[in-house]
Motif scaffolding. Structure first.
Motif, PDB file in Angstrom:
ATOM      1  N   PRO A 158     -14.055  38.899  29.084  1.00  0.00           N
ATOM      2  CA  PRO A 158     -14.013  38.239  27.764  1.00  0.00           C
ATOM      3  C   PRO A 158     -14.484  36.795  27.832  1.00  0.00           C
ATOM      4  O   PRO A 158     -13.688  35.855  27.882  1.00  0.00           O
ATOM      5  CB  PRO A 158     -12.541  38.342  27.377  1.00  0.00           C
ATOM      6  CG  PRO A 158     -11.815  38.326  28.683  1.00  0.00           C
ATOM      7  CD  PRO A 158     -12.697  39.054  29.663  1.00  0.00           C
ATOM      8  N   SER A 159     -15.787  36.584  27.833  1.00  0.00           N
ATOM      9  CA  SER A 159     -16.362  35.268  28.123  1.00  0.00           C
ATOM     10  C   SER A 159     -15.978  34.187  27.127  1.00  0.00           C
ATOM     11  O   SER A 159     -16.032  32.998  27.443  1.00  0.00           O
ATOM     12  CB  SER A 159     -17.887  35.387  28.191  1.00  0.00           C
ATOM     13  OG  SER A 159     -18.420  35.763  26.933  1.00  0.00           O
ATOM     14  N   ARG A 160     -15.607  34.570  25.910  1.00  0.00           N
ATOM     15  CA  ARG A 160     -15.286  33.576  24.876  1.00  0.00           C
ATOM     16  C   ARG A 160     -13.804  33.211  24.831  1.00  0.00           C
ATOM     17  O   ARG A 160     -13.415  32.336  24.061  1.00  0.00           O
ATOM     18  CB  ARG A 160     -15.691  34.112  23.504  1.00  0.00           C
ATOM     19  CG  ARG A 160     -17.168  34.390  23.347  1.00  0.00           C
ATOM     20  CD  ARG A 160     -17.449  35.127  22.054  1.00  0.00           C
ATOM     21  NE  ARG A 160     -16.951  34.402  20.887  1.00  0.00           N
ATOM     22  CZ  ARG A 160     -16.851  34.947  19.675  1.00  0.00           C
ATOM     23  NH1 ARG A 160     -17.183  36.200  19.481  1.00  0.00           N
ATOM     24  NH2 ARG A 160     -16.412  34.227  18.666  1.00  0.00           N
ATOM     25  N   ARG A 161     -13.001  33.868  25.632  1.00  0.00           N
ATOM     26  CA  ARG A 161     -11.555  33.754  25.459  1.00  0.00           C
ATOM     27  C   ARG A 161     -10.873  32.757  26.395  1.00  0.00           C
ATOM     28  O   ARG A 161      -9.851  32.171  26.030  1.00  0.00           O
ATOM     29  CB  ARG A 161     -10.922  35.137  25.637  1.00  0.00           C
ATOM     30  CG  ARG A 161      -9.482  35.213  25.158  1.00  0.00           C
ATOM     31  CD  ARG A 161      -8.978  36.637  25.194  1.00  0.00           C
ATOM     32  NE  ARG A 161      -9.774  37.523  24.339  1.00  0.00           N
ATOM     33  CZ  ARG A 161      -9.619  38.844  24.280  1.00  0.00           C
ATOM     34  NH1 ARG A 161      -8.734  39.435  25.065  1.00  0.00           N
ATOM     35  NH2 ARG A 161     -10.375  39.556  23.470  1.00  0.00           N
ATOM     36  N   TYR A 162     -11.430  32.569  27.605  1.00  0.00           N
ATOM     37  CA  TYR A 162     -10.713  31.776  28.600  1.00  0.00           C
ATOM     38  C   TYR A 162     -11.628  30.725  29.242  1.00  0.00           C
ATOM     39  O   TYR A 162     -12.834  30.712  29.023  1.00  0.00           O
ATOM     40  CB  TYR A 162     -10.147  32.690  29.694  1.00  0.00           C
ATOM     41  CG  TYR A 162      -9.206  33.751  29.193  1.00  0.00           C
ATOM     42  CD1 TYR A 162      -7.940  33.429  28.721  1.00  0.00           C
ATOM     43  CD2 TYR A 162      -9.593  35.093  29.179  1.00  0.00           C
ATOM     44  CE1 TYR A 162      -7.079  34.399  28.259  1.00  0.00           C
ATOM     45  CE2 TYR A 162      -8.741  36.075  28.713  1.00  0.00           C
ATOM     46  CZ  TYR A 162      -7.483  35.721  28.250  1.00  0.00           C
ATOM     47  OH  TYR A 162      -6.643  36.691  27.783  1.00  0.00           O
ATOM     48  N   THR A 163     -11.021  29.881  30.076  1.00  0.00           N
ATOM     49  CA  THR A 163     -11.771  28.873  30.818  1.00  0.00           C
ATOM     50  C   THR A 163     -12.557  29.525  31.945  1.00  0.00           C
ATOM     51  O   THR A 163     -12.304  30.679  32.326  1.00  0.00           O
ATOM     52  CB  THR A 163     -10.826  27.832  31.432  1.00  0.00           C
ATOM     53  OG1 THR A 163      -9.973  28.494  32.384  1.00  0.00           O
ATOM     54  CG2 THR A 163      -9.987  27.139  30.364  1.00  0.00           C
TER      55      THR A 163
END
Length: 211
Positions: free
Chosen positions: A34-39
């Motif tokens: 989930p590239s948009r969700r976490y650092t």
């Protein structure tokens, strides 16, 4: 071969590359994260941890190679900054923002940028929050493929030319890399194009982009 897609993409974007690698005789693990969700720090643990688990669950393995697009390359560098991969083989990075991208700094001020790109997107610039600039040189076999064609004139306007629409050619380079080549493709579609795929397979087999 562990495949890692880029920001705001899915594993589907690496399907054509994966099929070519399989035809060449490689076993593959095309990892979705989930590239948009976490650092970047958390994504690195998730994505590369999942990839290694898939490889090791198949029993005895030889070397584990990586093929990454954009953010995927930074995730691998982040992971290797804190731990080792005993089986690590060769790495091919397509359009990696290894020196950060000024586009992340300039466009990050536009409303909606954070929603679209998530926490990791804000860490890809050249400012104080830049993760790529905090990571060291490559101490593994690395080939970098940069793109010089843009289909994004708005982003290209803030980048040093030549660029691929998201990152300049100069900013893909990394100290310690073993080979480097520029192809006339855009950031968005490079991983699906015949020449980058051929070059990737060549480097994985020989450690060089040269025939």
């Amino acid at each position: 071969v562990i495949l890692l897609h880029g920001l705001i993409r899915t594993a589907t974007s690496m399907n054509k590359m994966q099929r070519a690698l399989i035809e060449e005789g490689f076993e593959t693990a095309n990892i979705a994260y989930p590239s948009r969700r976490y650092t970047i720090e958390k994504l690195a643990e998730m994505a590369i941890g999942d990839g290694l688990q898939v490889c090791r669950s198949n029993g005895s393995i030889g070397r584990v190679h990586f093929v990454t697009h954009s953010l995927g390359g930074i995730l691998l560098r982040q992971y290797l900054s804190t731990r080792e991969i005993d089986e690590l083989g060769r790495v091919v990075m397509l359009a990696p923002p290894n020196q950060g991208s000024v586009a992340a700094d300039k466009l990050g001020k536009i409303p909606g940028y954070g929603w679209l790109n998530g926490p990791a997107g804000r860490q890809l610039g050249k400012g104080k929050d830049s993760v790529p600039l905090k990571l060291g040189p490559a101490d593994f076999e690395l080939g970098v493929i940069a793109g010089s064609r843009s289909i994004d004139p708005i982003t290209s306007a803030v980048l040093e030319n030549p660029d691929d629409g998201k990152v300049s050619v100069a900013d893909t380079k990394l100290e310690g890399m073993d080979d480097f080549i520029v192809v006339k493709h855009s950031h968005a579609f490079m991983m699906r194009m015949r020449r980058p795929i051929e070059l990737t397979i060549r480097f994985l087999n020989s450690g060089s982009f040269e025939p």
